[in-house]
Design an enzyme around this catalytic site. Sequence first.
Site, PDB file in Angstrom:
ATOM      1  CG  ASP A  16      -2.007   1.021   1.184  1.00  0.00           C
ATOM      2  OD1 ASP A  16      -2.135   1.696   0.157  1.00  0.00           O
ATOM      3  OD2 ASP A  16      -2.746   1.141   2.183  1.00  0.00           O
ATOM      4  CD  GLU A 111      -5.539  -0.847  -1.443  1.00  0.00           C
ATOM      5  OE1 GLU A 111      -5.213  -1.598  -0.500  1.00  0.00           O
ATOM      6  OE2 GLU A 111      -6.557  -0.127  -1.411  1.00  0.00           O
TER       7      GLU A 111
END
Length: 361
Positions: A16, A111
């Site tokens: 992420d 992500e």
Amino acid sequence: MVPERGADPRKIIHVDMDAFYASVEQRDNPELRGKPLAVGGAAARGVVAAASYEARAFGVRSAMPSVTAKRKCPELIFVPPRFDVYRAVSAQIRDVFAEHTDLIEPLSLDEAYLDVTQNRLNISSATTIAEMIRAKILEVTGLTASAGISYNKFLAKMASDQNKPNGQFVITPRHGPAFVETLPVNKFHGVGPATAAKMEALGIETGADLKERSLSFLQQHFGKSGLWYYQIARAIDERAVDPDRPRKSIGAEDTFAADIVDLETSLAELKPLVAKVWGYCEGKGIRGRTVTLKIKFADFQQITRSRTVAVPIELSDFEHLAADLLGSVFPVRKGIRLLGVTLSSLGDVLPPDQRQLRFEL
């Protein structure tokens, strides 16, 4: 607990990027570094698409109306989004992932899940791979990433939040169940504020509380989602990392603390939902043709309204169609508890000269 079905544990990484859109802007403009920054429109009807960590310290969050964000942080700087740049950086990040595995499931521009159980460099440690990926991303893009490493997707996602920004966290098969038990349910990925509030009203505040409830109890109160909650309370998630996962629709919804009865307030609540859906569309380079509005009233009656157009729509069309659909149900005789909007009939972006709104007859 032994991993699912007695098999050898998988090695899943959730990567992420840290405040991705805002970090790209701060990277490209040194004058913005260290300052509270919001990507989005500063106008009265604008919405925050992303916020830097400096802005988050003041309570500024994505999908927040710009006027609210400015009230929380008077020194907030707004910059317009540059999705072409974000997509280009995301492609660089994807190339880094591909150095290690083909099993990459992007969730958005910033992500993705990676299955590195088998990997190109034959590295046995997923922790080492995550460190290598984060270092290479920093080298290539000048941006930091956080990572979660575990034996399934749910835990990897939860782990990536533990050491943000610019960190990583590992949840092993031995520690997975205990980690879930101590976690508040409002921190569970996939459990929104309304569901968390309902769980808390039922005496479910932690993963341990959730684990104590039977499958039949959870299905009675949460329907089809009950099985999912039953499984994640036991740290079970058998979903595969799927590089080819099709996205049939993109939606966002919100449940309100107090019921809404007027159109003006409803339109104000609809705006950030449209912005959230559109941000995902921009990030993926896709458009849709069908707009669906979902309303749940105070008595839990639910209605939907939809409109389909001939070609993929742009943001102004999306806003207009969603507002028209909402206006079509007013006046209402009972309060609105939940509002949602979905874009479907998805496809790639058309050339600009073809983006004319044409309604189907």
